[in-house]
Write a protein that holds these residues in place. Structure first.
Motif, PDB file in Angstrom:
ATOM      1  N   UNK A   1       2.509 -48.988  -1.864  1.00 47.83           N
ATOM      2  CA  UNK A   1       2.011 -47.652  -1.843  1.00 47.83           C
ATOM      3  C   UNK A   1       2.588 -46.995  -3.320  1.00 47.83           C
ATOM      4  N   UNK A   2       1.840 -45.937  -3.657  1.00 50.01           N
ATOM      5  CA  UNK A   2       2.343 -45.461  -4.845  1.00 50.01           C
ATOM      6  C   UNK A   2       3.738 -44.566  -4.494  1.00 50.01           C
ATOM      7  N   UNK A   3       3.850 -44.052  -3.498  1.00 48.98           N
ATOM      8  CA  UNK A   3       5.175 -43.210  -3.156  1.00 48.98           C
ATOM      9  C   UNK A   3       6.443 -44.342  -3.189  1.00 48.98           C
ATOM     10  N   UNK A   4       5.887 -45.480  -2.797  1.00 49.79           N
ATOM     11  CA  UNK A   4       7.053 -46.424  -2.501  1.00 49.79           C
ATOM     12  C   UNK A   4       7.450 -46.926  -3.843  1.00 49.79           C
TER      13      UNK A   4
ATOM     14  N   UNK B   1      -2.107 -37.142 -10.034  1.00 48.93           N
ATOM     15  CA  UNK B   1      -2.776 -38.558 -10.466  1.00 48.93           C
ATOM     16  C   UNK B   1      -3.862 -37.895 -11.663  1.00 48.93           C
ATOM     17  N   UNK B   2      -3.648 -37.947 -12.927  1.00 43.48           N
ATOM     18  CA  UNK B   2      -4.344 -37.485 -14.021  1.00 43.48           C
ATOM     19  C   UNK B   2      -4.554 -35.980 -13.832  1.00 43.48           C
ATOM     20  N   UNK B   3      -3.642 -35.129 -13.136  1.00 45.24           N
ATOM     21  CA  UNK B   3      -3.617 -33.699 -13.222  1.00 45.24           C
ATOM     22  C   UNK B   3      -4.293 -33.268 -11.885  1.00 45.24           C
ATOM     23  N   UNK B   4      -4.600 -34.250 -10.926  1.00 45.60           N
ATOM     24  CA  UNK B   4      -5.105 -33.727  -9.457  1.00 45.60           C
ATOM     25  C   UNK B   4      -4.121 -34.306  -8.558  1.00 45.60           C
ATOM     26  N   UNK B   5      -4.009 -33.415  -7.773  1.00 42.94           N
ATOM     27  CA  UNK B   5      -2.914 -33.608  -6.595  1.00 42.94           C
ATOM     28  C   UNK B   5      -3.532 -34.790  -5.662  1.00 42.94           C
ATOM     29  N   UNK B   6      -2.797 -35.785  -5.272  1.00 43.55           N
ATOM     30  CA  UNK B   6      -2.779 -36.881  -4.375  1.00 43.55           C
ATOM     31  C   UNK B   6      -1.775 -36.756  -3.524  1.00 43.55           C
ATOM     32  N   UNK B   7      -2.243 -37.428  -2.028  1.00 44.99           N
ATOM     33  CA  UNK B   7      -0.963 -37.877  -1.305  1.00 44.99           C
ATOM     34  C   UNK B   7      -0.628 -39.247  -1.759  1.00 44.99           C
ATOM     35  N   UNK B   8       0.474 -39.455  -2.244  1.00 42.80           N
ATOM     36  CA  UNK B   8       0.844 -40.738  -2.741  1.00 42.80           C
ATOM     37  C   UNK B   8       1.194 -41.786  -1.711  1.00 42.80           C
ATOM     38  N   UNK B   9       1.452 -41.117  -0.664  1.00 43.76           N
ATOM     39  CA  UNK B   9       1.457 -42.133   0.427  1.00 43.76           C
ATOM     40  C   UNK B   9      -0.019 -42.970   0.961  1.00 43.76           C
ATOM     41  N   UNK B  10      -1.175 -42.298   0.348  1.00 39.71           N
ATOM     42  CA  UNK B  10      -2.324 -42.900   0.674  1.00 39.71           C
ATOM     43  C   UNK B  10      -3.054 -43.449  -0.461  1.00 39.71           C
TER      44      UNK B  10
ATOM     45  N   UNK C   1      12.568 -37.472  -5.736  1.00 44.42           N
ATOM     46  CA  UNK C   1      11.995 -36.086  -5.274  1.00 44.42           C
ATOM     47  C   UNK C   1      10.681 -36.103  -4.822  1.00 44.42           C
ATOM     48  N   UNK C   2       9.969 -37.138  -4.771  1.00 44.64           N
ATOM     49  CA  UNK C   2       8.850 -37.276  -3.928  1.00 44.64           C
ATOM     50  C   UNK C   2       9.085 -37.943  -2.767  1.00 44.64           C
ATOM     51  N   UNK C   3       8.769 -37.444  -1.606  1.00 44.72           N
ATOM     52  CA  UNK C   3       9.395 -37.652  -0.519  1.00 44.72           C
ATOM     53  C   UNK C   3       8.471 -38.208   0.622  1.00 44.72           C
ATOM     54  N   UNK C   4       8.856 -38.848   1.558  1.00 45.45           N
ATOM     55  CA  UNK C   4       7.913 -39.156   2.554  1.00 45.45           C
ATOM     56  C   UNK C   4       8.290 -38.612   3.972  1.00 45.45           C
ATOM     57  N   UNK C   5       7.235 -37.913   4.240  1.00 45.88           N
ATOM     58  CA  UNK C   5       7.526 -36.989   5.547  1.00 45.88           C
ATOM     59  C   UNK C   5       6.769 -37.358   6.698  1.00 45.88           C
ATOM     60  N   UNK C   6       6.036 -38.305   6.789  1.00 54.42           N
ATOM     61  CA  UNK C   6       5.142 -38.885   8.011  1.00 54.42           C
ATOM     62  C   UNK C   6       4.648 -40.357   7.723  1.00 54.42           C
ATOM     63  N   UNK C   7       3.946 -40.738   8.533  1.00 56.33           N
ATOM     64  CA  UNK C   7       3.186 -42.279   8.463  1.00 56.33           C
ATOM     65  C   UNK C   7       1.874 -42.038   8.611  1.00 56.33           C
ATOM     66  N   UNK C   8       1.398 -40.771   8.693  1.00 53.80           N
ATOM     67  CA  UNK C   8      -0.211 -40.720   9.065  1.00 53.80           C
ATOM     68  C   UNK C   8      -0.846 -39.877   7.960  1.00 53.80           C
ATOM     69  N   UNK C   9      -0.333 -39.781   6.932  1.00 54.56           N
ATOM     70  CA  UNK C   9      -0.806 -39.047   5.737  1.00 54.56           C
ATOM     71  C   UNK C   9      -1.349 -37.801   6.071  1.00 54.56           C
TER      72      UNK C   9
END
Ligand code: FES
Ligand code: FES
Length: 201
Positions: free
Chosen positions: A41-44, A71-80, A54-62
């Motif tokens: 995963x990107x977050x990992x 990502x290219x200027x737009x927000x994404x959940x990096x765990x997904x 500084x980018x944290x994991x707060x759940x395992x359900x997105x």
């Protein structure tokens, strides 16, 4: 005496073969080349390979949004998002916002409006809020609350978070925060959305 044969249990497992994929991405202005497993995963990747904790994991359900990056200027959940999906793209984390020692206006607004308690949701909130203002530089309170619906604050400090985003909008467009017209939701939230009030007020 049992006549069951132990032969089946003695079969060796096939050796796991792990393939890797070469990726290149720019993170917070620096280009990185790496080999990663396709399933990473990107977050990992950000946290474990690049040390961007500084980018944290707060759940395992997105659901929580704590892992939000751009990502290219737009927000994404990096765990997904898979790291390989960011190949060839530009990623910005909360660690890449400050420039020349000066906080991003959104970071400054969060600081001055006391828009955090434990701070765990803060990186994702800030990244999502910046994307929100990029899409709508002059949001009212309702638009801010709706724009942050995908980000959860377990400390329930939503009121100050919303105030901070409105403050940042004013800073970034040159308006005074008091110029922002309150909406009906400011008094009576339309629904029980995550950002509709809380312990913060
Ligand atoms: Fe990504 Fe919760 S860690 S949404
Ligand atoms: Fe604690 Fe939001 S400040 S989770």
């Amino acid at each position: 005496m049992s006549d069951r044969s132990p032969a089946v249990a003695a079969q060796p497992c096939a050796r796991e073969v792990r393939s890797v994929v070469a990726i290149r991405m720019t993170v917070d202005g620096t280009q990185y080349d790496d080999d990663v497993e396709p399933r990473m995963l990107l977050v990992h990747y950000l946290r474990e390979r690049l040390g961007k904790v500084g980018t944290v994991v707060g759940c395992d359900t997105s659901n929580c949004g704590a892992c939000t990056v751009h990502l290219d200027g737009h927000s994404v959940k990096s765990c997904s998002v898979l790291a390989v999906q960011a190949d060839g793209h530009e990623v910005t984390t909360v660690e890449g916002l400050a420039k020349d020692g000066a906080l991003h206006p959104m970071q400054q607004a969060f600081h001055e409006n006391h828009a955090l308690q434990c701070g765990f949701c803060t990186p994702g909130m800030i990244m999502q809020a910046i994307d929100l203002l990029n899409e709508n530089p002059n949001p009212d309170e309702r638009a801010v609350r709706e724009g942050l619906e995908g980000n959860l604050c377990r400390c329930t400090g939503y009121q100050n978070i919303v105030q901070a985003v409105l403050d940042a909008a004013g800073r970034m467009t040159g308006r005074a925060e008091s110029d922002v017209e309150p909406t009906a939701e400011a008094v009576s939230p339309r629904h029980a959305a995550p950002v509709a009030g809380g312990a913060g007020g």
